[in-house]
Scaffold this motif. Structure first.
Motif, mmCIF file in Angstrom:
data_model
loop_
_atom_site.group_PDB
_atom_site.id
_atom_site.type_symbol
_atom_site.label_atom_id
_atom_site.label_comp_id
_atom_site.label_asym_id
_atom_site.label_seq_id
_atom_site.Cartn_x
_atom_site.Cartn_y
_atom_site.Cartn_z
ATOM 1 N N PRO A 150 0.828 -1.211 0.000
ATOM 2 C CA PRO A 150 0.000 0.000 0.000
ATOM 3 C C PRO A 150 0.864 1.263 0.000
ATOM 4 C CG PRO A 150 -0.741 -1.559 1.672
ATOM 5 C CD PRO A 150 0.573 -2.060 1.178
ATOM 6 N N CYS A 151 0.434 2.233 -0.750
ATOM 7 C CA CYS A 151 1.115 3.525 -0.773
ATOM 8 C C CYS A 151 0.485 4.455 0.265
ATOM 9 C CB CYS A 151 1.013 4.154 -2.153
ATOM 10 S SG CYS A 151 1.882 3.236 -3.451
ATOM 11 N N GLY A 156 6.078 8.506 10.866
ATOM 12 C CA GLY A 156 7.311 7.738 10.809
ATOM 13 C C GLY A 156 7.463 6.847 9.595
ATOM 14 N N PHE A 157 6.541 6.962 8.613
ATOM 15 C CA PHE A 157 6.600 6.029 7.479
ATOM 16 C C PHE A 157 5.961 6.652 6.243
ATOM 17 C CE2 PHE A 157 4.680 2.684 4.897
ATOM 18 C CZ PHE A 157 5.735 1.811 4.719
ATOM 19 N N SER A 176 9.937 2.754 -3.053
ATOM 20 C CA SER A 176 10.624 3.732 -2.204
ATOM 21 C C SER A 176 9.941 3.805 -0.845
ATOM 22 C CB SER A 176 10.613 5.123 -2.852
ATOM 23 O OG SER A 176 11.262 5.093 -4.102
ATOM 24 N N THR A 177 10.714 3.593 0.205
ATOM 25 C CA THR A 177 10.176 3.637 1.561
ATOM 26 C C THR A 177 11.043 4.550 2.413
ATOM 27 O OG1 THR A 177 9.340 1.382 1.362
ATOM 28 C CG2 THR A 177 9.509 2.293 3.577
ATOM 29 N N ILE A 178 10.423 5.518 3.067
ATOM 30 C CA ILE A 178 11.126 6.436 3.956
ATOM 31 C C ILE A 178 10.625 6.201 5.379
ATOM 32 C CG2 ILE A 178 11.627 8.845 4.505
ATOM 33 C CD1 ILE A 178 10.982 9.526 1.599
ATOM 34 N N ARG A 179 11.564 6.070 6.316
ATOM 35 C CA ARG A 179 11.224 5.891 7.729
ATOM 36 C C ARG A 179 11.958 6.936 8.558
ATOM 37 N NH1 ARG A 179 11.367 0.567 5.779
ATOM 38 N NH2 ARG A 179 9.519 -0.668 6.307
ATOM 39 N N ARG A 187 6.205 14.936 15.870
ATOM 40 C CA ARG A 187 7.139 15.770 15.133
ATOM 41 C C ARG A 187 8.389 14.962 14.814
ATOM 42 N NH1 ARG A 187 6.787 20.801 19.273
ATOM 43 N NH2 ARG A 187 7.379 19.024 20.606
ATOM 44 N N GLU A 188 8.838 15.110 13.579
ATOM 45 C CA GLU A 188 9.992 14.337 13.124
ATOM 46 C C GLU A 188 11.248 14.753 13.880
ATOM 47 O OE1 GLU A 188 12.573 13.562 9.039
ATOM 48 O OE2 GLU A 188 10.591 14.504 8.929
ATOM 49 N N LEU A 189 11.982 13.752 14.344
ATOM 50 C CA LEU A 189 13.248 14.026 15.021
ATOM 51 C C LEU A 189 14.339 14.234 13.977
ATOM 52 C CD1 LEU A 189 13.115 11.393 17.908
ATOM 53 C CD2 LEU A 189 12.482 13.823 17.996
#
Length: 214
Positions: A150-151, A156-157, A176-179, A187-189
């Motif tokens: 699934p897109c 966090g993903f 392409s997967t970004i974690r 909030r992104e660290l």
């Protein structure tokens, strides 16, 4: 009322008995009617019903069915957000002879005179594209899903996919997967983002097989 007659020392008694009418009780009539109804019902239930014989042979040949679809122009690229616009269908009932349940025909691709490929769509939470190859009489030779996960994005993903069908009948799939990590407020660290890219390549052979190549 009694009538006594005396005749030469003999008496003759004549007594008129009351006339009694025989009546059939009402409950007996109801029971008889119910019994007849049950017998008739049982007869109808046990009588065999002739089944309609349907000719399962396709009324439209695979060649005719495929010809109704627009040709797939190569190279063809589709991402998660690609809009698969379906063309008009002259005979939608023919699709059931050559496609699996719930699949929608999208485009056709001529590999050679003996192999035709169809790009079909399976409606799910996300549209699932499939490439399937056929012989001229409509026999399925091989198939390959062109989407695997699934897109979308959540804390966090983030995931996306795209595939490209090239003129030499190779298919390149990019995953392409970004974690990343995040705090309690989502909030992104900083400096926690990681990108993973996976590539797969497939090839349609002249015989219609779809195999993964390196």
């Amino acid at each position: 009322m009694n009538l006594i007659l005396t005749y030469e020392g003999h008496s003759i008694s004549s007594r008129k008995e009351p006339t009694m009418k025989r009546r059939i009780p009402a409950f007996f009539l109801l029971a008889l009617l119910f019994s007849c109804t049950r017998d008739n019902t049982a007869q109808y239930e046990t009588n065999p019903v002739a089944e309609q014989v349907v000719d399962a042979s396709p009324t439209v040949s695979f060649t005719g069915f495929a010809a109704e679809l627009p040709a797939l122009v190569l190279p063809f690229k589709a991402t998660c957000a690609f809009d698969y616009t379906l063309g008009s269908r002259l005979d939608t009932t023919a699709a059931t002879n050559y496609l699996k349940p719930h699949e929608l025909p999208y485009r056709r691709l001529s590999v050679n005179k003996n192999v035709t490929a169809l790009l079909v769509l399976f409606p799910a939470d996300e549209t699932l594209p499939r490439l399937r190859t056929y012989s001229p009489n409509g026999t399925i030779l091989d198939e390959q899903d062109l989407k695997f996960n699934p897109c979308g994005e959540e804390p966090g993903f983030q995931h996306s996919e795209q595939y490209t069908i090239r003129k030499d009948f190779t298919i390149e799939h990019v995953d392409s997967t970004i974690r990343w990590q995040f705090d309690p407020q989502y909030r992104e660290l900083p400096n926690t983002r990681k990108l993973t890219v996976t590539r797969k390549r497939f090839k349609i052979s002249p015989s219609g097989e779809i195999t993964q190549v390196k």
